[in-house]
Design a protein around this motif. Structure first.
Motif, PDB file in Angstrom:
ATOM      1  N   ARG A  61       0.850  -0.991   0.163  1.00 47.30           N
ATOM      2  CA  ARG A  61      -0.022   0.413   0.122  1.00 47.30           C
ATOM      3  C   ARG A  61       1.148   1.166  -0.256  1.00 47.30           C
ATOM      4  N   LEU A  62       1.698   1.416   0.503  1.00 51.96           N
ATOM      5  CA  LEU A  62       2.981   2.558   0.448  1.00 51.96           C
ATOM      6  C   LEU A  62       3.166   2.667  -0.473  1.00 51.96           C
ATOM      7  N   ILE A  63       4.026   1.334  -1.538  1.00 53.12           N
ATOM      8  CA  ILE A  63       4.213   1.402  -2.825  1.00 53.12           C
ATOM      9  C   ILE A  63       3.334   1.704  -3.647  1.00 53.12           C
ATOM     10  N   LEU A  64       1.936   1.580  -3.273  1.00 51.75           N
ATOM     11  CA  LEU A  64       0.785   2.072  -4.371  1.00 51.75           C
ATOM     12  C   LEU A  64       1.132   3.972  -4.218  1.00 51.75           C
ATOM     13  N   PHE A  65       1.111   4.072  -2.955  1.00 52.46           N
ATOM     14  CA  PHE A  65       0.894   5.472  -2.946  1.00 52.46           C
ATOM     15  C   PHE A  65       2.486   5.878  -3.598  1.00 52.46           C
ATOM     16  N   VAL A  66       3.478   5.756  -3.267  1.00 53.45           N
ATOM     17  CA  VAL A  66       4.731   6.223  -3.352  1.00 53.45           C
ATOM     18  C   VAL A  66       4.691   6.554  -5.131  1.00 53.45           C
ATOM     19  N   THR A  67       3.896   5.055  -6.037  1.00 52.44           N
ATOM     20  CA  THR A  67       4.299   5.447  -7.535  1.00 52.44           C
ATOM     21  C   THR A  67       3.171   5.809  -8.059  1.00 52.44           C
ATOM     22  N   GLY A  68       1.821   5.617  -7.621  1.00 45.25           N
ATOM     23  CA  GLY A  68       0.638   6.633  -8.128  1.00 45.25           C
ATOM     24  C   GLY A  68       0.075   5.172  -8.700  1.00 45.25           C
ATOM     25  N   MET A  69       0.542   4.212  -8.955  1.00 46.91           N
ATOM     26  CA  MET A  69       0.401   2.704  -9.465  1.00 46.91           C
ATOM     27  C   MET A  69      -1.290   2.741  -8.791  1.00 46.91           C
ATOM     28  N   GLN A  70      -2.430   1.995  -9.403  1.00 49.88           N
ATOM     29  CA  GLN A  70      -3.781   2.275  -8.967  1.00 49.88           C
ATOM     30  C   GLN A  70      -4.121   0.619  -8.024  1.00 49.88           C
ATOM     31  N   ASN A  71      -3.121  -0.458  -8.590  1.00 54.10           N
ATOM     32  CA  ASN A  71      -3.968  -1.776  -8.920  1.00 54.10           C
ATOM     33  C   ASN A  71      -2.752  -2.437  -8.111  1.00 54.10           C
ATOM     34  N   ILE A  72      -2.482  -2.845  -6.821  1.00 57.08           N
ATOM     35  CA  ILE A  72      -1.752  -4.128  -5.904  1.00 57.08           C
ATOM     36  C   ILE A  72      -0.917  -4.643  -6.540  1.00 57.08           C
ATOM     37  N   ARG A  73      -1.628  -5.194  -7.203  1.00 47.14           N
ATOM     38  CA  ARG A  73      -1.140  -6.520  -8.136  1.00 47.14           C
ATOM     39  C   ARG A  73       0.157  -6.212  -9.031  1.00 47.14           C
ATOM     40  N   ASP A  74      -0.039  -4.096  -9.544  1.00 48.50           N
ATOM     41  CA  ASP A  74       1.221  -4.441 -10.218  1.00 48.50           C
ATOM     42  C   ASP A  74       2.601  -3.155  -9.657  1.00 48.50           C
ATOM     43  N   VAL A  75       2.410  -3.262  -7.678  1.00 48.14           N
ATOM     44  CA  VAL A  75       3.861  -3.248  -7.099  1.00 48.14           C
ATOM     45  C   VAL A  75       4.069  -4.132  -6.401  1.00 48.14           C
ATOM     46  N   ILE A  76       4.134  -5.595  -6.765  1.00 46.84           N
ATOM     47  CA  ILE A  76       4.576  -6.194  -6.330  1.00 46.84           C
ATOM     48  C   ILE A  76       5.005  -7.451  -7.597  1.00 46.84           C
ATOM     49  N   PRO A  77       6.191  -8.163  -7.285  1.00 48.72           N
ATOM     50  CA  PRO A  77       6.836  -8.808  -8.781  1.00 48.72           C
ATOM     51  C   PRO A  77       5.694  -9.398  -9.305  1.00 48.72           C
ATOM     52  N   PHE A  78       5.539 -10.468  -8.453  1.00 46.80           N
ATOM     53  CA  PHE A  78       4.915 -11.831  -8.446  1.00 46.80           C
ATOM     54  C   PHE A  78       3.803 -11.980  -7.541  1.00 46.80           C
ATOM     55  N   PRO A  79       2.538 -10.793  -8.144  1.00 43.85           N
ATOM     56  CA  PRO A  79       1.069 -10.771  -6.831  1.00 43.85           C
ATOM     57  C   PRO A  79       0.174 -12.879  -6.881  1.00 43.85           C
ATOM     58  N   ARG A  80       0.379 -12.523  -5.418  1.00 45.40           N
ATOM     59  CA  ARG A  80      -1.096 -13.874  -5.243  1.00 45.40           C
ATOM     60  C   ARG A  80      -2.281 -13.144  -5.020  1.00 45.40           C
ATOM     61  N   THR A  81      -2.934 -14.170  -5.771  1.00 49.20           N
ATOM     62  CA  THR A  81      -4.295 -13.184  -5.851  1.00 49.20           C
ATOM     63  C   THR A  81      -5.475 -14.732  -5.563  1.00 49.20           C
ATOM     64  N   PRO A  82      -7.016 -14.571  -5.409  1.00 54.15           N
ATOM     65  CA  PRO A  82      -7.634 -15.903  -6.063  1.00 54.15           C
ATOM     66  C   PRO A  82      -7.218 -15.873  -6.910  1.00 54.15           C
ATOM     67  N   LYS A  83      -7.405 -17.298  -6.821  1.00 59.75           N
ATOM     68  CA  LYS A  83      -7.043 -17.777  -8.338  1.00 59.75           C
ATOM     69  C   LYS A  83      -6.054 -17.441  -9.566  1.00 59.75           C
ATOM     70  N   ASN A  84      -4.946 -16.900  -8.885  1.00 63.04           N
ATOM     71  CA  ASN A  84      -3.994 -16.412  -9.086  1.00 63.04           C
ATOM     72  C   ASN A  84      -2.579 -16.485  -8.745  1.00 63.04           C
ATOM     73  N   ALA A  85      -1.770 -17.839  -9.256  1.00 63.91           N
ATOM     74  CA  ALA A  85      -0.612 -17.998  -8.651  1.00 63.91           C
ATOM     75  C   ALA A  85       0.446 -18.714  -9.442  1.00 63.91           C
ATOM     76  N   GLU A  86       0.575 -17.410 -10.726  1.00 62.83           N
ATOM     77  CA  GLU A  86       0.851 -17.756 -12.160  1.00 62.83           C
ATOM     78  C   GLU A  86       2.993 -17.322 -11.439  1.00 62.83           C
ATOM     79  N   PHE A  87       3.816 -17.202 -12.192  1.00 67.78           N
ATOM     80  CA  PHE A  87       4.670 -17.485 -11.902  1.00 67.78           C
ATOM     81  C   PHE A  87       5.665 -17.657 -10.763  1.00 67.78           C
TER      82      PHE A  87
END
Ligand code: ATP
Ligand code: MN
Length: 464
Positions: free
Chosen positions: A438-464
């Motif tokens: 959430r800190l990285i979201l704020f500091v980068t202005g990105m909108q989606n938390i999936r885009d501030v961690i290299p390999f996001p883990r979310t429901p139904k998604n553990a690719e890479f």
């Protein structure tokens, strides 16, 4: 010959010297007589321009210089006229280390973030994700630096835990049992006696409880590690695996805790402004035109502090004046992101620290206020993000804590060691958790938390 990183090369004024650069081709353009190759090696957002006179190179070799290809280039450092940089490299030798065909998924500019998520293994090579992950690194350094300078010890809490009482979220189970043939007890429950740890275990949702053991021995500690929540929250602010920073301090009351949270987060943002200027300028231009303004505003203004009850009053007044919220507002609700963002973005236009939440919506370990209804919790609410920090002063009194544990039916078999901090040499103490992404979201202005961690883990998604 020794390679120079592009970041250093672009600072150099050693015109006429021979240099070697290696990196990936961003673009190649040119005419019959000369090719201009923009090369990037990840050390900086900026490319170095490589100039290749076509009569000096094999045409077949230059054909392999396509977007995404990896090159090693030797040449002369010369003052640049047109590249937007001070220097460029007049190539004398080009070796293609790795070719890259037209099926390279990052070939085209201007792809959506959604598209890039499908190719998260390659998106790291784009300008935007390069900037985001250089900033992410810098924020990690800032955090360690801040705490180290302020006498906090980096304390490692376990990732596998046997206590499932934190209540922060659903947990992922850890087992070595054969899931096709689970051992059951006579009453039909799963028999953990023969499981690896001899009991049910999960991935941690927070290092706080162990962090309190650290703080009440070392004075002040912080954790910085991965945390796991199996809640099915498909939002732009939730990950199933995220990184959390949890400072915990003996002898801090809720006000000291708020002071720390504010000073700490400002330090991190200031660090970004000082150490990541190029990447921030890029993101401000390409991703969010108000980013730099927002970062400066956070550093320069005091956070607003008010109670939950005052916050509810402001929201109720807004409803009266016709503001529409999706979820109803009344004393006792757990604030939704829309409520938090109304307070921060519309009402105060500044970060807000809310305190004194109803005990029903907060965890058992928070210190009760004199009113018997609210607890000494604090949430730090940020523009664009909503909750970025959640913390509290902890209940230090053994009897009160035990009563609350019993009231909530939390299994004692898990809690005896935690209660021991209150049995032997108990002390007032406080702490909080900051979601790193959430800190990285704020500091980068990105909108989606999936885009501030290299390999996001979310429901139904553990690719890479
Ligand atoms: P939320 O209400 O946003 O779901 P929470 O109140 O459950 O968060 P806490 O248990 O207070 O979160 O955790 C402390 C901090 O960790 C939060 O303030 C937030 O910054 C971060 N955080 C919590 N859950 C997540 C998640 N699923 N993904 C990323 N960060 C999270
Ligand atoms: Mn919280």
């Amino acid at each position: 010959m020794q390679r120079t990183r592009i970041k250093e090369l672009l600072q150099s004024t050693a015109y006429g010297s021979t240099v070697c650069v290696k990196g990936w081709v961003r673009t190649r353009r040119g005419s019959k007589s000369v090719n201009f190759i923009a090369l990037n090696d990840g050390s900086t957002i900026h490319n170095v321009q490589v100039v290749a006179d076509t009569d000096k190179f094999d045409a077949e070799l230059l054909k392999l210089v396509t977007t995404g290809a990896c090159l090693s280039v030797e040449g002369t450092l010369v003052e640049s006229q047109g590249s937007g940089q001070n220097v460029e490299v007049q190539a004398t030798h080009i070796e293609v280390l790795g070719t890259c065909g037209a099926d390279y998924p990052m070939q085209k500019k201007g792809q959506s973030f959604e598209y890039m998520r499908q190719h998260a293994h390659m998106r790291l090579r784009t300008n935007t994700f390069g900037a985001v992950f250089r900033i992410r690194h810098n924020m990690a350094m800032a955090i360690h630096q801040y705490f180290h300078e302020h006498g906090f010890y980096y304390f490692h809490t376990p990732i596998i835990t046997a206590s499932d009482c934190e209540g922060a979220g659903q947990m992922f189970q850890v087992t070595t049992q054969n899931l096709y043939n689970l051992e059951k007890t006579d009453d039909g429950k799963i028999n953990y006696a023969n499981d690896f740890f001899g009991k049910a275990t999960s991935l941690t949702v927070s290092g706080q409880l162990e962090g309190e053991l650290g703080a009440t021995a070392l004075g002040a500690i912080y954790t910085f590690g991965p945390t796991f929540r199996a809640e099915n929250s498909n939002t732009p602010r939730h990950l199933a695996e995220f990184w959390m920073i949890e400072p915990e301090m003996a002898f801090y009351d809720i006000h000291d805790n708020m002071d720390l949270a504010e000073e700490f987060i400002k330090y991190c943002v200031r660090w970004a402004l000082e150490h990541c200027a190029d990447d921030l300028v890029f993101l401000n231009k390409m991703v969010d035109k108000t980013l730099l303004e927002r970062l400066h505003s956070v550093v320069e203004n005091d956070f607003v502090r008010l109670t939950y009850t005052e916050g509810i009053e402001i929201l109720e007044a807004a409803v009266k004046q016709g503001h529409k919220f999706e979820f109803p507002v009344h004393w006792g609700i757990d604030l939704a992101s829309e409520h938090e963002r109304y307070l921060v973005e519309e009402h105060f236009k500044k970060p807000v620290i809310l305190t004194g939440y109803p005990k029903e919506i907060k965890a058992f370990y928070m210190k009760m206020n004199e009113d018997g209804k609210t607890v000494r919790a604090m949430d730090v609410l940020f523009p664009q993000i909503g909750e970025i920090i959640g913390g509290s002063e902890r209940e230090a009194d053994y009897d009160k804590l035990l009563a609350r544990i019993q009231e909530l039916d939390i299994p004692m078999k898990d809690m005896w060691w935690y209660l021991d901090t209150r049995r032997w040499g108990s002390c007032p103490h406080s702490g909080f958790g900051l979601g790193f992404e959430r800190l990285i979201l704020f500091v980068t202005g990105m909108q989606n938390i999936r885009d501030v961690i290299p390999f996001p883990r979310t429901p139904k998604n553990a690719e890479f």
